[in-house]
Design a protein around this motif. Structure first.
Motif, PDB file in Angstrom:
ATOM      1  N   UNK A  53      44.531  48.064  41.825  1.00 42.38           N
ATOM      2  CA  UNK A  53      45.374  48.900  42.697  1.00 42.38           C
ATOM      3  C   UNK A  53      46.256  49.846  41.880  1.00 42.38           C
ATOM      4  N   UNK A  54      45.695  50.351  40.785  1.00 45.57           N
ATOM      5  CA  UNK A  54      46.398  51.310  39.949  1.00 45.57           C
ATOM      6  C   UNK A  54      47.320  50.724  38.905  1.00 45.57           C
ATOM      7  N   UNK A  55      47.510  49.399  38.930  1.00 45.86           N
ATOM      8  CA  UNK A  55      48.370  48.747  37.938  1.00 45.86           C
ATOM      9  C   UNK A  55      47.526  48.091  36.854  1.00 45.86           C
ATOM     10  N   UNK A  56      48.014  48.128  35.645  1.00 47.34           N
ATOM     11  CA  UNK A  56      47.348  47.456  34.532  1.00 47.34           C
ATOM     12  C   UNK A  56      47.673  45.970  34.602  1.00 47.34           C
ATOM     13  N   UNK A  57      46.644  45.126  34.680  1.00 44.46           N
ATOM     14  CA  UNK A  57      46.849  43.683  34.776  1.00 44.46           C
ATOM     15  C   UNK A  57      45.949  42.958  33.786  1.00 44.46           C
ATOM     16  N   UNK A  58      46.371  41.759  33.430  1.00 44.64           N
ATOM     17  CA  UNK A  58      45.557  40.885  32.588  1.00 44.64           C
ATOM     18  C   UNK A  58      44.693  40.036  33.511  1.00 44.64           C
ATOM     19  N   UNK A  59      43.392  40.276  33.501  1.00 47.75           N
ATOM     20  CA  UNK A  59      42.507  39.594  34.438  1.00 47.75           C
ATOM     21  C   UNK A  59      42.400  38.094  34.164  1.00 47.75           C
ATOM     22  N   UNK A  60      42.827  37.657  32.983  1.00 47.93           N
ATOM     23  CA  UNK A  60      42.812  36.218  32.686  1.00 47.93           C
ATOM     24  C   UNK A  60      43.903  35.477  33.441  1.00 47.93           C
ATOM     25  N   UNK A  61      44.875  36.214  33.994  1.00 43.25           N
ATOM     26  CA  UNK A  61      45.986  35.594  34.710  1.00 43.25           C
ATOM     27  C   UNK A  61      45.872  35.727  36.227  1.00 43.25           C
ATOM     28  N   UNK A  62      44.866  36.454  36.697  1.00 39.81           N
ATOM     29  CA  UNK A  62      44.746  36.746  38.121  1.00 39.81           C
ATOM     30  C   UNK A  62      43.725  35.811  38.771  1.00 39.81           C
ATOM     31  N   UNK A  63      44.149  34.955  39.711  1.00 44.32           N
ATOM     32  CA  UNK A  63      43.161  34.198  40.481  1.00 44.32           C
ATOM     33  C   UNK A  63      42.371  35.188  41.336  1.00 44.32           C
ATOM     34  N   UNK A  64      41.070  35.004  41.422  1.00 49.82           N
ATOM     35  CA  UNK A  64      40.235  35.976  42.125  1.00 49.82           C
ATOM     36  C   UNK A  64      40.673  36.168  43.567  1.00 49.82           C
ATOM     37  N   UNK A  65      41.224  35.158  44.189  1.00 44.32           N
ATOM     38  CA  UNK A  65      41.692  35.303  45.566  1.00 44.32           C
ATOM     39  C   UNK A  65      42.766  36.383  45.671  1.00 44.32           C
ATOM     40  N   UNK A  66      43.555  36.552  44.623  1.00 46.90           N
ATOM     41  CA  UNK A  66      44.593  37.584  44.607  1.00 46.90           C
ATOM     42  C   UNK A  66      43.978  38.986  44.605  1.00 46.90           C
ATOM     43  N   UNK A  67      42.714  39.097  44.227  1.00 46.16           N
ATOM     44  CA  UNK A  67      42.040  40.394  44.194  1.00 46.16           C
ATOM     45  C   UNK A  67      41.422  40.767  45.539  1.00 46.16           C
ATOM     46  N   UNK A  68      41.551  39.913  46.543  1.00 43.25           N
ATOM     47  CA  UNK A  68      41.008  40.198  47.876  1.00 43.25           C
ATOM     48  C   UNK A  68      41.508  41.554  48.362  1.00 43.25           C
ATOM     49  N   UNK A  69      40.569  42.452  48.684  1.00 42.48           N
ATOM     50  CA  UNK A  69      40.900  43.770  49.204  1.00 42.48           C
ATOM     51  C   UNK A  69      41.379  44.774  48.171  1.00 42.48           C
ATOM     52  N   UNK A  70      41.438  44.375  46.920  1.00 41.34           N
ATOM     53  CA  UNK A  70      41.973  45.252  45.867  1.00 41.34           C
ATOM     54  C   UNK A  70      40.937  46.278  45.408  1.00 41.34           C
ATOM     55  N   UNK A  71      41.451  47.329  44.791  1.00 40.01           N
ATOM     56  CA  UNK A  71      40.610  48.291  44.091  1.00 40.01           C
ATOM     57  C   UNK A  71      40.755  47.995  42.607  1.00 40.01           C
ATOM     58  N   UNK A  72      39.647  47.659  41.982  1.00 40.52           N
ATOM     59  CA  UNK A  72      39.654  47.247  40.580  1.00 40.52           C
ATOM     60  C   UNK A  72      38.820  48.223  39.770  1.00 40.52           C
ATOM     61  N   UNK A  73      39.360  48.624  38.632  1.00 40.83           N
ATOM     62  CA  UNK A  73      38.613  49.458  37.693  1.00 40.83           C
ATOM     63  C   UNK A  73      38.530  48.716  36.378  1.00 40.83           C
ATOM     64  N   UNK A  74      37.306  48.528  35.911  1.00 40.51           N
ATOM     65  CA  UNK A  74      37.070  47.942  34.596  1.00 40.51           C
ATOM     66  C   UNK A  74      36.654  49.067  33.655  1.00 40.51           C
TER      67      UNK A  74
END
Length: 157
Positions: A53-74
């Motif tokens: 969602x436009x914020x830089x995050x560490x994916x090792x700390x994010x439970x996948x459920x928190x990504x529900x509905x998110x826009x993710x760019x790798x």
């Protein structure tokens, strides 16, 4: 298991995964997007960085459920088909990538930084990349790449 839906690199995606599985593991194991790397597993090194969602995050700390509905760019979503993104090209030209472990996170951190500060000062660059560790470059080549990217981004707008 939960059915989790999000948009990744511009494409709608649905995965079935345990809700507390790390986003990093879903990206690498389930979606085969291996650009995000497992470095420390504690959110300290930035090797697993993605934009959510436009914020830089560490994916090792994010439970996948928190990504529900998110826009993710790798990192896989940064280049335009066969052509490198200007940030990637600058890292290549300035030698900002050596072993490659930190490079995807550095490029995404740069992307995030330049979206906030199109013409960053050296201090803003250092602060913007502070969550990303590199053992190879000594950072000066990375800083040079970011400065060149800022200049090229300004020219292309």
């Amino acid at each position: 298991m939960s059915e989790i839906q999000f948009i990744i690199n511009g494409h709608h995606q649905s995965v079935s995964a345990p809700p507390m599985k790390r986003l990093l593991d879903v990206l690498r194991e389930d979606l085969h997007l291996t650009g995000a790397k497992e470095g420390c597993g504690e959110g300290e090194c930035g090797s697993c960085s993605v934009l959510m969602n436009g914020d830089l995050v560490n994916s090792c700390l994010i439970p996948v459920l928190q990504a529900e509905g998110a826009q993710i760019t790798t990192i896989e979503g940064v280049a335009n088909e066969e052509k490198l993104h200007p940030i990637q090209q600058c890292f290549l030209e300035k030698g900002g990538a050596q072993c490659g472990i930190c490079t995807p996170g550095m490029i995404l951190a740069t992307h995030h930084l330049l979206s906030k500060y199109p013409h960053p000062t050296l201090e803003q660059i250092q602060e913007g990349l502070a969550g990303n560790l590199c053992r190879c470059t000594g950072y000066m080549r990375i800083f040079d790449a970011v400065q060149q990217a800022a200049a090229s981004e300004a020219i292309s707008k």
